[in-house]
Design an enzyme around this catalytic site. Structure first.
Site, PDB file in Angstrom:
ATOM      1  N   ASP A 125       0.850  -1.196   0.000  1.00  0.00           N
ATOM      2  CA  ASP A 125       0.000   0.000   0.000  1.00  0.00           C
ATOM      3  C   ASP A 125       0.885   1.245   0.000  1.00  0.00           C
ATOM      4  O   ASP A 125       2.020   1.207   0.479  1.00  0.00           O
ATOM      5  CB  ASP A 125      -0.865   0.045   1.274  1.00  0.00           C
ATOM      6  CG  ASP A 125      -2.032  -0.942   1.230  1.00  0.00           C
ATOM      7  OD1 ASP A 125      -2.364  -1.453   0.156  1.00  0.00           O
ATOM      8  OD2 ASP A 125      -2.618  -1.177   2.309  1.00  0.00           O
ATOM      9  N   ARG A 176      -1.087  -1.044  -8.442  1.00  0.00           N
ATOM     10  CA  ARG A 176      -2.472  -0.656  -8.136  1.00  0.00           C
ATOM     11  C   ARG A 176      -2.508   0.855  -8.311  1.00  0.00           C
ATOM     12  O   ARG A 176      -1.615   1.558  -7.823  1.00  0.00           O
ATOM     13  CB  ARG A 176      -2.856  -1.008  -6.700  1.00  0.00           C
ATOM     14  CG  ARG A 176      -4.241  -0.466  -6.319  1.00  0.00           C
ATOM     15  CD  ARG A 176      -4.497  -0.499  -4.819  1.00  0.00           C
ATOM     16  NE  ARG A 176      -4.537  -1.836  -4.293  1.00  0.00           N
ATOM     17  CZ  ARG A 176      -4.194  -2.149  -3.036  1.00  0.00           C
ATOM     18  NH1 ARG A 176      -3.781  -1.204  -2.203  1.00  0.00           N
ATOM     19  NH2 ARG A 176      -4.247  -3.378  -2.611  1.00  0.00           N
TER      20      ARG A 176
HETATM   21  P1  FDA Z   1     -14.401   8.822  -4.790  1.00  0.00           P
HETATM   22  O1  FDA Z   1     -13.807   9.136  -3.476  1.00  0.00           O
HETATM   23  O2  FDA Z   1     -14.769   9.965  -5.690  1.00  0.00           O
HETATM   24  O3  FDA Z   1     -15.629   7.884  -4.572  1.00  0.00           O
HETATM   25  C1  FDA Z   1     -16.521   7.509  -5.608  1.00  0.00           C
HETATM   26  C2  FDA Z   1     -17.829   7.143  -4.949  1.00  0.00           C
HETATM   27  O4  FDA Z   1     -17.654   5.973  -4.128  1.00  0.00           O
HETATM   28  C3  FDA Z   1     -18.354   8.205  -3.991  1.00  0.00           C
HETATM   29  O5  FDA Z   1     -19.127   9.149  -4.647  1.00  0.00           O
HETATM   30  C4  FDA Z   1     -19.151   7.368  -3.023  1.00  0.00           C
HETATM   31  O6  FDA Z   1     -20.400   7.073  -3.577  1.00  0.00           O
HETATM   32  C5  FDA Z   1     -18.403   6.085  -2.936  1.00  0.00           C
HETATM   33  N1  FDA Z   1     -17.473   6.056  -1.795  1.00  0.00           N
HETATM   34  C6  FDA Z   1     -16.136   6.253  -1.806  1.00  0.00           C
HETATM   35  N2  FDA Z   1     -15.625   6.071  -0.579  1.00  0.00           N
HETATM   36  C7  FDA Z   1     -16.660   5.764   0.222  1.00  0.00           C
HETATM   37  C8  FDA Z   1     -16.769   5.450   1.603  1.00  0.00           C
HETATM   38  N3  FDA Z   1     -15.705   5.402   2.403  1.00  0.00           N
HETATM   39  N4  FDA Z   1     -17.977   5.141   2.102  1.00  0.00           N
HETATM   40  C9  FDA Z   1     -19.075   5.150   1.308  1.00  0.00           C
HETATM   41  N5  FDA Z   1     -19.033   5.434  -0.015  1.00  0.00           N
HETATM   42  C10 FDA Z   1     -17.851   5.746  -0.543  1.00  0.00           C
HETATM   43  N6  FDA Z   1      -5.386   5.019  -0.986  1.00  0.00           N
HETATM   44  C11 FDA Z   1      -4.098   5.291  -0.677  1.00  0.00           C
HETATM   45  O7  FDA Z   1      -3.740   6.453  -0.453  1.00  0.00           O
HETATM   46  N7  FDA Z   1      -3.180   4.265  -0.609  1.00  0.00           N
HETATM   47  C12 FDA Z   1      -3.516   2.971  -0.873  1.00  0.00           C
HETATM   48  O8  FDA Z   1      -2.661   2.089  -0.818  1.00  0.00           O
HETATM   49  C13 FDA Z   1      -4.879   2.686  -1.185  1.00  0.00           C
HETATM   50  N8  FDA Z   1      -5.287   1.412  -1.443  1.00  0.00           N
HETATM   51  C14 FDA Z   1      -6.563   1.203  -1.909  1.00  0.00           C
HETATM   52  C15 FDA Z   1      -6.958  -0.075  -2.306  1.00  0.00           C
HETATM   53  C16 FDA Z   1      -8.195  -0.275  -2.906  1.00  0.00           C
HETATM   54  C17 FDA Z   1      -8.578  -1.650  -3.344  1.00  0.00           C
HETATM   55  C18 FDA Z   1      -9.079   0.825  -3.085  1.00  0.00           C
HETATM   56  C19 FDA Z   1     -10.399   0.660  -3.770  1.00  0.00           C
HETATM   57  C20 FDA Z   1      -8.720   2.068  -2.637  1.00  0.00           C
HETATM   58  C21 FDA Z   1      -7.480   2.269  -2.037  1.00  0.00           C
HETATM   59  N9  FDA Z   1      -7.105   3.516  -1.572  1.00  0.00           N
HETATM   60  C22 FDA Z   1      -5.788   3.746  -1.235  1.00  0.00           C
HETATM   61  C23 FDA Z   1      -8.130   4.569  -1.369  1.00  0.00           C
HETATM   62  C24 FDA Z   1      -8.264   5.458  -2.584  1.00  0.00           C
HETATM   63  O9  FDA Z   1      -7.129   6.261  -2.704  1.00  0.00           O
HETATM   64  C25 FDA Z   1      -9.489   6.354  -2.461  1.00  0.00           C
HETATM   65  O10 FDA Z   1      -9.331   7.142  -1.349  1.00  0.00           O
HETATM   66  C26 FDA Z   1     -10.814   5.623  -2.384  1.00  0.00           C
HETATM   67  O11 FDA Z   1     -10.816   4.516  -3.215  1.00  0.00           O
HETATM   68  C27 FDA Z   1     -11.964   6.538  -2.814  1.00  0.00           C
HETATM   69  O12 FDA Z   1     -11.735   7.018  -4.092  1.00  0.00           O
HETATM   70  P2  FDA Z   1     -12.629   6.617  -5.355  1.00  0.00           P
HETATM   71  O13 FDA Z   1     -11.716   6.420  -6.513  1.00  0.00           O
HETATM   72  O14 FDA Z   1     -13.510   5.490  -5.040  1.00  0.00           O
HETATM   73  O15 FDA Z   1     -13.422   7.948  -5.691  1.00  0.00           O
END
Ligand code: FDA
Length: 318
Positions: A125, A176
Site C-alpha cells: 500500500d 495498483r
Molecule cells: P471517490 O472518493 O470519488 O468515490 C466515488 C464514490 O464511491 C463516492 O461518490 C461514493 O459514492 C463512494 N465512496 C467512496 N468512498 C466511500 C466510503 N468510504 N464510504 C461510502 N461510499 C464511498 N489510498 C491510498 O492512499 N493508498 C492505498 O494504498 C490505497 N489502497 C486502496 C486499495 C483499494 C482496493 C481501493 C479501492 C482504494 C485504495 N485507496 C488507497 C483509497 C483510494 O485512494 C481512495 O481514497 C478511495 O478509493 C476513494 O476514491 P474513489 O476512486 O472510489 O473515488
C-alpha cells in the site's frame, strides 16, 4: 466533502470508540482472521477475489513491527491452507519504515519471500507523502528480487506520472492505481476532482499501454467507465488487469463490474487496529454526517449494538 461532513469527521475523535466502531463495521471484516476468512469465502463464492489487510500502521516499537510481520506471514500460510482466493496488502509503516528502513526492508522481504514460496502475492500500500520515496525505494529492491510483489501509486500526487514512467522504464510491471486518501499540500498534490481524475486516466493509460498489470482501484463511475473504454479499445484480455474496491463501499457496483466481464478484487481489512483506517473511510463517505446524526438522534438508537464484530455488513454485501 461538504461542510457538515467535514465537521462530523473532525469531531469523530471525540466520539466514544464503541460508537465509532459501530459505523466502522461496514468497512472492517472483524478483529480475527476467522472473521476475515468468512468474508473472503463469501466474496469468492460470488466470483470475487480479495486482498487481506492486517490492520495497523505507524508503529513505534520494533517488537510491534515483528509482531505485524509474523501475523501477516501466518495469514499467508492460512490462505494457502484454506485455499481461499486472496493475496495480502501491507503497509510499510506497520513494518517499521519510520524506525529503520533496513529493518523494514528485511521484514517486508520475509513476507514477500513467504508469499513467493506459497505462490501468493504481496501488494505494498502507499501511505502519506512522507513515505512515498522510501516506499518506492523498498519496492525497487524487492521488485528486483521477487516477481510476486506490486506497488500502489496515487493519482492525486503530481509526481505520480513521472514515478510510473520511471518504474515502467526500470521493468516494474505490477501496479495498483488509486486516487489517494491522505491530506497532502497543494504543492505536491492535485486537489480538484477533475485534475485527480485526469491524472488517473493519464497514468492508467500509460500503465496499460506498457502492458503492465493494473489493479484499477476506484468506486468512481466516471473512472470505471473511462477504464472500461480503454480496456475495450486496447483489446486487453481480462487477465491483464483487475478492478479493485474496498469492503463496505458501493457493493452494488461490484456486481455491475463482474457482469461486464471484468475481474474484481475486494480489499478486506481486519484486526484490532481498526481506528485509523476507519477514520479515513468516514472522510470519504459522502453520507457520513447523515448516518451519524440519524443514529445519534434516532429514538431507537439505544438499540445500537456496539459490540465489536456484530452488526457489520462487511460480509461481501456491505
Ligand atoms: P471517490 O472518493 O470519488 O468515490 C466515488 C464514490 O464511491 C463516492 O461518490 C461514493 O459514492 C463512494 N465512496 C467512496 N468512498 C466511500 C466510503 N468510504 N464510504 C461510502 N461510499 C464511498 N489510498 C491510498 O492512499 N493508498 C492505498 O494504498 C490505497 N489502497 C486502496 C486499495 C483499494 C482496493 C481501493 C479501492 C482504494 C485504495 N485507496 C488507497 C483509497 C483510494 O485512494 C481512495 O481514497 C478511495 O478509493 C476513494 O476514491 P474513489 O476512486 O472510489 O473515488
Amino acid at each position: 466533502m461538504n461542510l457538515l461532513n467535514k465537521f462530523v469527521v473532525a469531531t469523530l475523535p471525540a466520539v466514544p470508540r464503541p460508537i465509532v466502531r459501530y459505523f466502522a463495521n461496514r468497512y472492517i471484516a472483524g478483529e480475527e482472521v476467522v472473521d476475515a476468512f468468512h468474508v473472503v469465502n463469501r466474496l469468492n463464492a460470488k466470483g470475487m477475489t480479495a486482498t487481506l489487510d492486517v490492520l495497523g500502521e505507524d508503529i513505534h516499537e520494533r517488537e510491534e513491527a515483528l509482531g505485524a510481520r509474523d501475523n501477516i506471514i501466518e495469514v499467508l500460510k492460512s490462505i494457502s491452507q484454506e485455499r481461499i482466493e486472496s493475496n495480502v496488502s501491507i503497509k510499510l509503516t506497520q513494518l517499521g519504515l519510520k524506525l529503520d528502513k533496513n529493518f523494514c526492508l528485511d521484514n517486508a522481504r520475509m513476507i514477500v519471500s513467504t508469499a513467493h514460496a506459497l505462490e501468493n502475492f504481496v501488494r505494498i500500500d502507499m501511505e502519506d507523502s512522507t513515505c512515498t520515496e522510501d516506499t518506492l525505494r523498498i519496492y525497487g529492491r524487492l521488485g528486483k528480487e521477487f516477481d510476486n510483489v506490486g506497488i500502489v501509486l496515487q493519482a492525486y500526487l503530481r509526481r505520480t506520472e513521472e514515478d510510473a514512467k520511471a518504474l515502467i522504464r526500470d521493468g516494474f510491471k505490477n501496479f495498483r492505481l488509486c486516487k489517494g486518501i491522505y491530506v497532502e499540500p497543494e504543492a505536491i498534490a492535485y486537489k480538484k476532482k477533475d485534475e485527480i481524475n485526469g491524472n488517473f486516466i493519464r497514468v492508467l493509460k500509460l500503465m496499460l499501454q506498457n502492458k503492465t498489470y493494473v489493479g484499477i482501484a476506484t468506486h468512481d463511475d466516471a473512472l470505471i467507465d473511462a477504464a472500461s473504454r480503454m480496456i475495450a479499445e486496447m483489446h486487453l484480455e481480462r487477465s491483464q488487469y483487475e478492478f479493485q474496491m474496498l469492503l463496505g463501499v458501493r457493493s452494488e457496483l461490484r456486481a455491475e463490474v463482474l457482469r461486464a466481464g471484468h475481474r474484481l478484487r475486494v480489499y478486506v481489512p481486519f484486526g484490532k487496529h481498526w481506528y485509523q483506517y476507519s477514520l479515513r473511510r468516514f472522510k470519504e463517505n459522502p453520507q457520513v454526517a447523515a448516518y451519524v446524526f440519524k443514529a445519534l438522534f434516532d429514538r431507537h438508537h439505544s438499540k445500537l449494538n456496539t459490540h465489536p464484530g456484530k452488526n457489520h455488513k462487511g460480509d461481501g454485501n456491505g
